[in-house]
Design a protein around this motif. Structure first.
Motif, PDB file in Angstrom:
ATOM      1  N   LEU A  83       0.830  -0.988   0.031  1.00 18.69           N
ATOM      2  CA  LEU A  83      -0.004   0.148  -0.111  1.00 18.69           C
ATOM      3  C   LEU A  83       0.801   1.116  -0.037  1.00 18.69           C
ATOM      4  O   LEU A  83       1.857   1.164   0.458  1.00 18.69           O
ATOM      5  N   HIS A  84       0.126   2.408  -0.492  1.00 20.21           N
ATOM      6  CA  HIS A  84       1.009   3.776  -0.520  1.00 20.21           C
ATOM      7  C   HIS A  84       0.633   4.815   0.564  1.00 20.21           C
ATOM      8  O   HIS A  84      -0.581   5.058   0.412  1.00 20.21           O
ATOM      9  N   GLU A  85       1.643   4.727   1.594  1.00 15.83           N
ATOM     10  CA  GLU A  85       1.181   5.567   2.691  1.00 15.83           C
ATOM     11  C   GLU A  85      -0.213   5.498   3.165  1.00 15.83           C
ATOM     12  O   GLU A  85      -0.877   6.526   3.207  1.00 15.83           O
ATOM     13  N   PRO A  86      -0.375   4.316   3.628  1.00 12.77           N
ATOM     14  CA  PRO A  86      -1.860   4.174   4.414  1.00 12.77           C
ATOM     15  C   PRO A  86      -1.935   4.993   5.710  1.00 12.77           C
ATOM     16  O   PRO A  86      -1.105   4.834   6.579  1.00 12.77           O
ATOM     17  N   LEU A  87      -3.027   5.965   5.753  1.00 10.22           N
ATOM     18  CA  LEU A  87      -2.969   6.721   6.943  1.00 10.22           C
ATOM     19  C   LEU A  87      -4.602   6.459   7.631  1.00 10.22           C
ATOM     20  O   LEU A  87      -5.054   7.370   8.255  1.00 10.22           O
ATOM     21  N   GLY A  88      -5.012   5.220   7.517  1.00 13.54           N
ATOM     22  CA  GLY A  88      -6.254   4.886   8.179  1.00 13.54           C
ATOM     23  C   GLY A  88      -6.826   3.684   7.811  1.00 13.54           C
ATOM     24  O   GLY A  88      -6.613   3.278   6.676  1.00 13.54           O
ATOM     25  N   ILE A  89      -7.488   2.860   8.628  1.00 15.63           N
ATOM     26  CA  ILE A  89      -7.945   1.522   8.415  1.00 15.63           C
ATOM     27  C   ILE A  89      -9.408   1.443   9.240  1.00 15.63           C
ATOM     28  O   ILE A  89      -9.470   1.752  10.396  1.00 15.63           O
ATOM     29  N   HIS A  90     -10.198   0.497   8.461  1.00 15.67           N
ATOM     30  CA  HIS A  90     -11.524   0.337   9.196  1.00 15.67           C
ATOM     31  C   HIS A  90     -11.593  -1.218   8.978  1.00 15.67           C
ATOM     32  O   HIS A  90     -11.547  -1.796   7.958  1.00 15.67           O
ATOM     33  N   VAL A  91     -12.370  -1.727  10.234  1.00 12.16           N
ATOM     34  CA  VAL A  91     -12.417  -3.088  10.292  1.00 12.16           C
ATOM     35  C   VAL A  91     -13.781  -3.325   9.673  1.00 12.16           C
ATOM     36  O   VAL A  91     -14.651  -2.887  10.330  1.00 12.16           O
ATOM     37  N   VAL A  92     -14.092  -4.170   8.589  1.00 11.77           N
ATOM     38  CA  VAL A  92     -15.484  -4.696   8.119  1.00 11.77           C
ATOM     39  C   VAL A  92     -15.610  -5.987   8.851  1.00 11.77           C
ATOM     40  O   VAL A  92     -16.632  -6.171   9.510  1.00 11.77           O
ATOM     41  N   ASN A  93     -14.723  -7.000   9.015  1.00 15.57           N
ATOM     42  CA  ASN A  93     -14.809  -8.275   9.877  1.00 15.57           C
ATOM     43  C   ASN A  93     -13.307  -8.740   9.842  1.00 15.57           C
ATOM     44  O   ASN A  93     -12.377  -8.160   9.353  1.00 15.57           O
ATOM     45  N   LYS A  94     -13.301  -9.990  10.380  1.00 14.65           N
ATOM     46  CA  LYS A  94     -12.139 -10.509  10.634  1.00 14.65           C
ATOM     47  C   LYS A  94     -11.003 -10.867   9.273  1.00 14.65           C
ATOM     48  O   LYS A  94      -9.965 -10.971   9.458  1.00 14.65           O
ATOM     49  N   SER A  95     -11.703 -10.885   8.168  1.00 16.83           N
ATOM     50  CA  SER A  95     -10.810 -11.057   7.062  1.00 16.83           C
ATOM     51  C   SER A  95     -11.199  -9.964   5.901  1.00 16.83           C
ATOM     52  O   SER A  95     -10.798 -10.030   4.732  1.00 16.83           O
ATOM     53  N   GLU A  96     -11.387  -8.660   6.344  1.00 17.89           N
ATOM     54  CA  GLU A  96     -12.030  -7.488   5.518  1.00 17.89           C
ATOM     55  C   GLU A  96     -11.568  -6.282   6.002  1.00 17.89           C
ATOM     56  O   GLU A  96     -12.239  -6.147   7.034  1.00 17.89           O
ATOM     57  N   PHE A  97     -10.842  -5.414   5.424  1.00 19.15           N
ATOM     58  CA  PHE A  97     -10.653  -4.207   5.900  1.00 19.15           C
ATOM     59  C   PHE A  97     -10.707  -3.136   4.802  1.00 19.15           C
ATOM     60  O   PHE A  97     -10.754  -3.362   3.697  1.00 19.15           O
ATOM     61  N   ILE A  98     -11.078  -1.769   5.380  1.00 16.66           N
ATOM     62  CA  ILE A  98     -10.796  -0.836   4.206  1.00 16.66           C
ATOM     63  C   ILE A  98      -9.834   0.188   4.742  1.00 16.66           C
ATOM     64  O   ILE A  98      -9.642   0.564   5.820  1.00 16.66           O
ATOM     65  N   VAL A  99      -8.887   0.499   3.714  1.00 21.38           N
ATOM     66  CA  VAL A  99      -7.553   1.273   4.240  1.00 21.38           C
ATOM     67  C   VAL A  99      -7.576   2.471   3.272  1.00 21.38           C
ATOM     68  O   VAL A  99      -7.896   2.445   2.100  1.00 21.38           O
ATOM     69  N   MET A 100      -7.309   3.671   3.881  1.00 23.65           N
ATOM     70  CA  MET A 100      -7.306   4.868   3.214  1.00 23.65           C
ATOM     71  C   MET A 100      -5.902   4.991   2.768  1.00 23.65           C
ATOM     72  O   MET A 100      -4.883   5.398   3.690  1.00 23.65           O
ATOM     73  N   GLN A 101      -5.547   4.909   1.423  1.00 22.35           N
ATOM     74  CA  GLN A 101      -4.097   5.217   1.028  1.00 22.35           C
ATOM     75  C   GLN A 101      -4.025   6.305   0.216  1.00 22.35           C
ATOM     76  O   GLN A 101      -5.025   7.078  -0.218  1.00 22.35           O
ATOM     77  N   ARG A 102      -2.811   6.861  -0.279  1.00 25.51           N
ATOM     78  CA  ARG A 102      -2.636   8.183  -1.209  1.00 25.51           C
ATOM     79  C   ARG A 102      -3.440   7.820  -2.256  1.00 25.51           C
ATOM     80  O   ARG A 102      -4.090   9.007  -3.067  1.00 25.51           O
ATOM     81  N   PRO A 103      -3.465   7.083  -3.163  1.00 31.25           N
ATOM     82  CA  PRO A 103      -4.286   6.714  -4.386  1.00 31.25           C
ATOM     83  C   PRO A 103      -5.766   6.590  -4.521  1.00 31.25           C
ATOM     84  O   PRO A 103      -6.257   6.896  -5.209  1.00 31.25           O
ATOM     85  N   GLU A 104      -5.811   5.993  -3.362  1.00 29.72           N
ATOM     86  CA  GLU A 104      -7.532   5.525  -3.369  1.00 29.72           C
ATOM     87  C   GLU A 104      -7.987   4.914  -1.909  1.00 29.72           C
ATOM     88  O   GLU A 104      -6.964   4.761  -1.140  1.00 29.72           O
ATOM     89  N   LEU A 105      -9.102   4.685  -1.728  1.00 34.33           N
ATOM     90  CA  LEU A 105      -9.744   4.166  -0.732  1.00 34.33           C
ATOM     91  C   LEU A 105      -9.857   2.737  -1.077  1.00 34.33           C
ATOM     92  O   LEU A 105     -10.616   2.102  -2.132  1.00 34.33           O
ATOM     93  N   THR A 106      -9.320   1.505  -0.277  1.00 31.27           N
ATOM     94  CA  THR A 106      -9.203   0.353  -0.709  1.00 31.27           C
ATOM     95  C   THR A 106      -9.671  -0.552  -0.008  1.00 31.27           C
ATOM     96  O   THR A 106      -9.507  -0.550   1.495  1.00 31.27           O
ATOM     97  N   ARG A 107     -10.462  -1.702  -0.234  1.00 30.07           N
ATOM     98  CA  ARG A 107     -10.818  -2.952   0.413  1.00 30.07           C
ATOM     99  C   ARG A 107      -9.838  -4.039   0.129  1.00 30.07           C
ATOM    100  O   ARG A 107      -9.533  -4.184  -1.182  1.00 30.07           O
ATOM    101  N   ILE A 108      -9.512  -4.503   1.302  1.00 29.10           N
ATOM    102  CA  ILE A 108      -8.442  -5.710   1.094  1.00 29.10           C
ATOM    103  C   ILE A 108      -9.274  -6.761   1.881  1.00 29.10           C
ATOM    104  O   ILE A 108      -9.740  -6.730   2.990  1.00 29.10           O
ATOM    105  N   LYS A 109      -9.068  -8.158   1.164  1.00 26.27           N
ATOM    106  CA  LYS A 109      -9.924  -9.197   1.861  1.00 26.27           C
ATOM    107  C   LYS A 109      -8.849 -10.296   1.711  1.00 26.27           C
ATOM    108  O   LYS A 109      -8.402 -10.505   0.694  1.00 26.27           O
TER     109      LYS A 109
END
Length: 505
Positions: A83-109
């Motif tokens: 990821l590129h300079e992630p400056l925030g993370i939100h938990v969706v569930n135990k295997s899924e997160f939303i991360v705020m990085q420089r180019p985009e808001l990203t869902r990782i699973k």
């Protein structure tokens, strides 16, 4: 079949395995600061913290890792990298997160259950990038309806605009009329804005404008959205904003992305005209007194597990070893209130960038330096069960202020008016001189405010102070003198600053 990336991640898991015991540092009788051991080889400058329901910590670091930490095992594991300079993370569930990085808001699973992310999805990249180093992005914060909110930094005059940009280029978002003026700018959409991503949508919506460097976004228990901003040009001192849709909060660069200002240069608009349309901060953090670079605001959701401050806000401070506590109340229909140090020193490091409450009620703090003053790593603050000796709440009255303490105070000391040293001042809304933070105290009309009368409640918990003068638009800074609890315990903090935007009717 595993990809090359996944094999690399598995190798990292072997490197970042079990850690040693956390260092424990005393922070007084009520709270203890613990330093969590970090994995070898990791640059642990923390961009985001969040807890899973099972008690594991999810943390993202600015070099691009997302790590999971199991407190019981004291073990870190890699969940994602790249990821590129992630400056925030939100938990969706135990295997899924939303991360705020420089180019985009990203869902990782993690879709195959091996504990490593295998899907990276773009939730939205519907905002501009000029290539300027200062275009950081913060969040997300989620409301009760599932909508996500992010904060977009303005660009710095200390950096350039690259030949290739993402989004429309509007040069009017940068003031080129004055030489030597250090002002942030917004030449691509929507730098300096709070943006809303409605639940189930990938289309960002402009929500509120006027931010400079809003390195902190979060909600309180009532669903109010708060954002911190950092002092410099057009931000008279560091602030906590109660953010509402459609409002403008003071930095003019972002106005070029509104229909009303399209084709206009807000930087040459008269300052009084800008002042008329801006919404003032709910709380001001006096520069060089309370905070210099506030970060994430976090509401105490622990219902007493973290002590007697349930529902109040804690705010990280980057430039010093401090966390600030905020006490809010509604006056004339608007939120305003006081700020007070919570933890000062006592083993806490600098660079307190991100905060998160664990299910057990402990407060976790992630640090960052990022080229400025700060540190790195993660610390944990634990409430020991002993009642702190502090001001629990400061409330405005028609003649002064009520101070409610966490413990009964010594009546003789509390009745002595000399133990309440008040001064008031205001901050002038204006553009700032070159170099951010160079003028650390921009206080206007600094005056001592005598205390006319002091009353102490029968239970010793409340002190009512009558002042000679109350003025709207001023900060009332209080330094407490020789006051202890009834049992002789010294107060944990003696500095309190109340932002008096509105008087009681």
């Amino acid at each position: 079949m595993k990809t090359i990336l996944q094999y690399c991640l598995i190798s990292l898991l072997l490197i970042y395995g079990t850690t040693t015991n956390a260092q424990v540092v005393s922070a007084g009788s009520a709270y203890t600061v613990q330093s969590i051991d970090m994995p070898p080889g990791l640059m642990s400058e923390t961009g985001g913290l969040a807890f899973l329901p099972d008690g594991r910590l999810a943390a993202c670091f600015i070099r691009g890792e997302v790590m999971l930490y199991t407190p019981e095992k004291k073990e870190w594991k890699v969940f994602a990298t790249g990821l590129h300079e992630p400056l925030g993370i939100h938990v969706v569930n135990k295997s899924e997160f939303i991360v705020m990085q420089r180019p985009e808001l990203t869902r990782i699973k993690d879709t195959d259950g091996d504990g490593v992310a295998d899907v990276y999805e773009t939730l939205t990249d519907d905002f501009g990038i000029s290539g300027n180093y200062h275009e950081f992005n913060y969040g997300p914060a989620q409301d009760a309806e599932g909508n996500l909110y992010i904060a977009l930094n303005t660009a710095s005059q200390g950096g350039s605009v690259r030949p290739e940009v993402r989004g429309e280029l509007r040069p009017s978002g940068r003031d080129m009329t004055q030489q030597g003026v250090y002002e942030m700018y917004s030449v691509v959409p929507y730098r300096g804005w709070i943006m809303k991503l409605p639940a189930g949508s990938n289309k960002l919506q402009p929500y509120a404008s006027g931010m400079r460097s809003p390195n902190g976004i979060g909600f309180d228990l009532k669903g109010n959205l708060f954002v911190t901003d950092n002092q410099s040009d057009w931000v008279e001192t560091s602030t906590l904003y109660h953010v509402k849709e459609g409002k403008f909060y003071g930095h003019p660069a972002s106005l070029v992305w509104t229909k009303e200002w399209e084709g206009k240069n807000p930087f040459i608009s008269p300052v009084p005209e800008l002042d008329k349309i801006r919404t003032k901060a709910a709380v001001l953090f006096p520069q060089g007194v309370m905070a210099n670079s506030p970060a994430q605001p976090l509401c105490d959701i622990t219902e007493g597990k973290f002590g007697p401050f349930a529902g109040q806000l804690f705010v990280g401070e980057m430039n010093r070893d401090r966390i600030v506590r905020v006490m809010l109340e509604t006056v004339a229909g608007e939120l305003q209130g006081a700020c007070i140090p919570f933890i000062d020193g006592r083993g806490l490091r600098k660079g307190n960038n991100r905060l998160a409450f664990a299910p057990d009620g402990s407060l976790w703090v992630g640090q960052i330096a990022f080229g400025w003053a700060g540190d790195q790593g993660v610390q944990r603050i634990v409430f020991n069960g002993n009642q702190p000796a502090d001001v629990q709440m400061m409330n405005l009255t028609r003649k002064g202020f009520d101070l409610t303490f966490t413990q009964p105070v010594n009546r003789t000391q509390a009745l002595n008016a000399a133990n309440y040293n008040f001064r008031h001042y205001y901050y002038k809304y204006q553009r700032k001189a070159k170099n951010a933070g160079a003028d650390k105290t921009d206080q206007q009309d600094v005056q001592q405010v005598p205390v006319k009368n002091v009353r102490v409640s029968a239970d010793g918990l409340k002190v009512s102070l009558e002042l000679n003068d109350l003025k709207a638009g001023y900060v009332y800074e209080l330094k407490l003198g020789d006051i202890t609890t009834a049992k002789g315990q010294a107060l944990d903090n003696r500095l309190i600053c109340y932002t008096l935007n509105n008087l009681l009717p």
